[in-house]
Design an enzyme around this catalytic site. Structure first.
Site: not given
Ligand code: DGJ
Length: 735
Positions: A476, A546
């Site tokens: 990430d 997200d």
């Molecule tokens: C952003 C990601 O897109 C989410 O799926 C998750 O992993 C969060 N970060 C965690 O901080």
């Protein structure tokens, strides 16, 4: 296929349905003559414009200052008379800004070549060949090689540029774009992709107007906001007809893609590393390689362009052993628990998930340091045993005993000010000395361009992967770059930082895959900000957004699938009201939309309403049945909710045209409304197909039998459902 005609001094680059023609003029300039549908074996150098003159000048002698103002150079340079957007700009050690490229030599090579430190398309002699066209500026001592990889079975040409300093003094590259393309404007439209966090890659289409227009990122990554893609297309082009030029960038940092319509109604498109904030000092003997940019041509609409990009990326860019294999159906605990979990909770989720056929548990953010919110511990990659009681190996072993794989989340490039790492090495965060660096999501970014920081970052991830049977990593990145400064770089090299940062990310992921070659890597950046082809070289799938709401995902996945294969799109079923937008949609529809991506769940299965839980085994069975078709088939967009505001429809059609899976989502219902007839092109016209609804009670529905021609021209009936947000899966199989 690439051919050189020494009498005409021209090169012809042929893909199955396109011709790209380059011509060396009498002054040694490398001109672009033609790109489009296949043409005959003719001398088309006249297309490089010999009649125009930009200023009221002498038409006969064609002085250089006027000539360069209209001549379509393959790699236009700054400073000597081409006033349009340049692709290459250089400043010499005396501060002069000029570079003039004259043809020197060329090479034609069978098979693709690697690009040091950068992702690059691959292919053998049976797939593609490479043209290397070398030009020089002898005053500067610069040697510039224009590199074209031409595919034999795919309508794609991949370009990059290599710049070498053969002189005696250093010079500074101010701008090094990967391609320029001059084409005549024919009333063209332009498509770009835009968005924001949780709203990535929405399509926008508008007419190309006079002057400059385009897309950029200065965020250090590709970004949610704009995307390194432009399509130029006939005003009347649609999904299945009209000319389309698609341009995409195999890179994961700052980019620019500009289109400029000029005085002679000609369009120049350029794409490459964003020159803003960029300089690169090239010492004598040093080489700079630009990333690759991809050109795709279709004379039959956007669907053919999408399929070409999909085939190119699936066959010649994604390297993962997973690229052709079924991906494990995963359950991720992010939307289920956020930071509030421990070993018992994760095992509860895994146990219940395993009963329904889910194959992998992914432990998301919050398992390390003392992180219980997003305000600490990034950089301290030690397992928090207050939460992960008994340690990581115990948890992974327990999950494995349930017959499930285990995956883990990292954000390796980041550092929290509240971390042991920051307390020990505050200078490891990217910052400008004397200036307080800007926080975002309460974190700073590590200066991984420094060798010791890169090594620490690598070991942080690798040591965890060595400690247990971890088969998947979600990598990430939850903030973008600011405050560019690095103690590793002298003042005249700070402009190299952004690009060096991207090279370090690529190096880190390459090291990881070298030590753990079977690892399934999923890139992610606060949702889909790192969804780009550069990342495909390392990870066969990328988290798309997200926003897991099925209706928001229609536009996000449509824009993403315009260029990228469905097999790359991270898509999960989550709970309602949706966490990003509060919408309530049927569980069935959420499943259908996620089935067109990697498929998985992002919810607390132990708390799911019974009627929804009961649907999971059926969804798992649908994924098993259709995953190969969705992953490897030809994508075809049939209707777009973002265009019609009513419904969305797309299909995956087997390469041999024997079957197709159609996904239909009725977004808005209307009382007493008509049945729709959905036309699907791309099947065999004469073959007979059985049309069924594989997930429905067939006693209520009569299968339909139709020929491919009827399906394409008259369509199949799609019933109207009660309520908004209703999905249908339709399966078409040859009899
Ligand atoms: C952003 C990601 O897109 C989410 O799926 C998750 O992993 C969060 N970060 C965690 O901080």
């Amino acid at each position: 296929m690439i051919s050189f005609d020494s009498k005409k001094n021209s090169f012809r680059l042929d893909t199955p349905n396109s011709t790209y023609s380059i011509f060396i003029n009498e002054r040694g300039y490398i001109g672009h003559a033609y790109y489009g549908s296949k043409i005959g074996e003719d001398d088309v150098s006249y297309l490089t414009r010999n009649m125009e003159y930009g200023f009221s000048g002498n038409k006969i002698f064609r002085e250089k200052g006027m000539f360069l103002d209209f001549f379509p150079q393959e790699l236009p340079t700054e400073g000597l008379g081409d006033y349009r957007e340049s692709a290459l700009a250089v400043c010499d050690s005396e501060g002069h800004n000029a570079i003039e490229l004259k043809y020197k030599s060329h090479k034609i090579i069978a098979g693709a070549k690697e690009l040091p430190g950068l992702p690059a398309v691959f292919g053998g002699a049976e797939d593609c060949s490479v043209l290397e066209l070398t030009a020089t500026d002898d005053i500067l001592g610069a040697e510039v090689t224009l590199i074209y990889t031409v595919f034999d079975k795919i309508d794609a040409i991949v370009r990059s540029v290599r710049i070498k300093n053969n002189g005696t003094k250093p010079f500074y590259i101010k701008k090094a774009l990967s391609l320029a393309l001059d084409i005549d404007n024919d009333n063209f439209d332009m498509i770009t992709l835009h968005g924001s966090w949780a709203r990535e890659r929405h399509m926008e289409r508008h007419a190309v107007h006079m002057g400059k227009q385009g897309v950029v990122s200065m965020r250090g990554e590709t970004s949610h906001q704009e995307h390194p893609f432009i399509a130029l297309l006939d005003h009347n082009a649609d999904w299945d007809s009209g000319r389309v030029y698609g341009i995409n960038f195999i890179y994961s940092g700052n980019f620019v893609a500009d289109v400029q319509r000029n005085q002679f109604d000609n369009i120049r498109a350029v794409m490459g590393i964003n020159p803003e904030g960029f300089t690169w000092k090239l010492e004598n003997g040093e080489v700079f390689d630009t990333p690759q940019a991809v050109l795709v041509y279709s004379d039959s609409g956007l669907n053919a362009m999408s399929r070409t990009f999909h085939d190119l990326y699936r066959e010649h860019l994604i390297r993962s052993p997973y690229k052709k294999a079924d991906r494990p159906i995963l359950i991720n605990n992010w939307e289920a628990t956020y930071f509030n979990f421990d070993t018992d909770k994760l095992i509860d989720i895994a146990r219940e998930a395993s009963k329904d056929g889910i194959e992998m548990l992914v432990m998301d953010d919050g398992w390390f340091g003392h992180r219980s919110f997003d305000d600490s511990s990034l950089g301290d990659w030690t397992v928090n045993e207050d939460k992960i009681k008994g340690g990581l190996k115990h948890l992974v072993d327990e999950v494995n005993k349930l017959g499930m794989k285990f995956g883990i989340w990292f954000e390796p490039e980041m550092i929290s000010p509240d971390s042991d790492l920051y307390r020990a090495h505050p200078d490891w965060a990217i910052q400008i000395p004397g200036r307080e660096p800007g926080m975002s999501r309460q974190q700073l970014v590590l200066d991984i361009t420094r060798k010791e920081v890169e090594d620490y970052t690598y070991e942080s991830v690798a040591k965890i992967l060595r400690s247990a049977n971890i088969e998947y990593v979600k990598w990430d990145m939850n903030r973008q770059l600011t405050d560019i400064g690095s103690v590793a770089l002298p003042a005249d090299r700070i402009g190299e930082f952004y690009h060096r940062y991207v090279l370090a990310v690529y190096r880190l992921q390459e090291r990881l895959l070298t030590e753990f070659p079977k690892l399934l890597l999923e890139n992610c950046s606060g949702g889909g900000a790192r969804f780009d082809p550069g990342m495909f070289f390392y990870s066969p799938q990328i988290w798309c957004s997200d926003d897991t709401d099925a209706i928001e995902r229609l536009s996000i996945q449509e824009g993403t699938a315009l260029i990228y294969p469905l097999s790359t799109m991270g898509a999960h079923v989550s709970v309602c009201p949706n966490h990003a937008c509060g919408r309530v949609t049927p569980f069935k529809t959420r499943g259908y939309v996620a089935l067109s991506g990697t498929f998985g769940y992002e919810l607390d299965i132990t708390k799911l309403p019974l009627e929804e839980r009961a649907m999971i085994p059926g969804q798992v069975a649908l994924y098993k049945k259709f995953s190969s078709l969705v992953r490897n088939g030809d994508y075809s967009r049939i209707a777009s909710y973002s265009e019609n505001n009513e419904y969305d429809c797309w299909a995956s059609i087997a390469k041999d045209k024997s079957k197709a899976l159609v996904t239909f989502v009725q977004v808005m219902n209307h009382p007493n409304y008509k049945t729709r007839f959905i036309k699907i092109t791309g099947l065999k016209p004469d073959a007979r197909y059985k049309v069924t609804w594989p997930d429905e009670d067939l006693s209520k529905l009569q299968p339909v039998e139709l020929t491919g021609l009827t399906i394409a021209k008259a369509g199949i009936p799609v019933r109207r459902d009660w309520g908004d947000f209703q999905g249908q899966l339709i399966y078409i199989e040859e009899k």
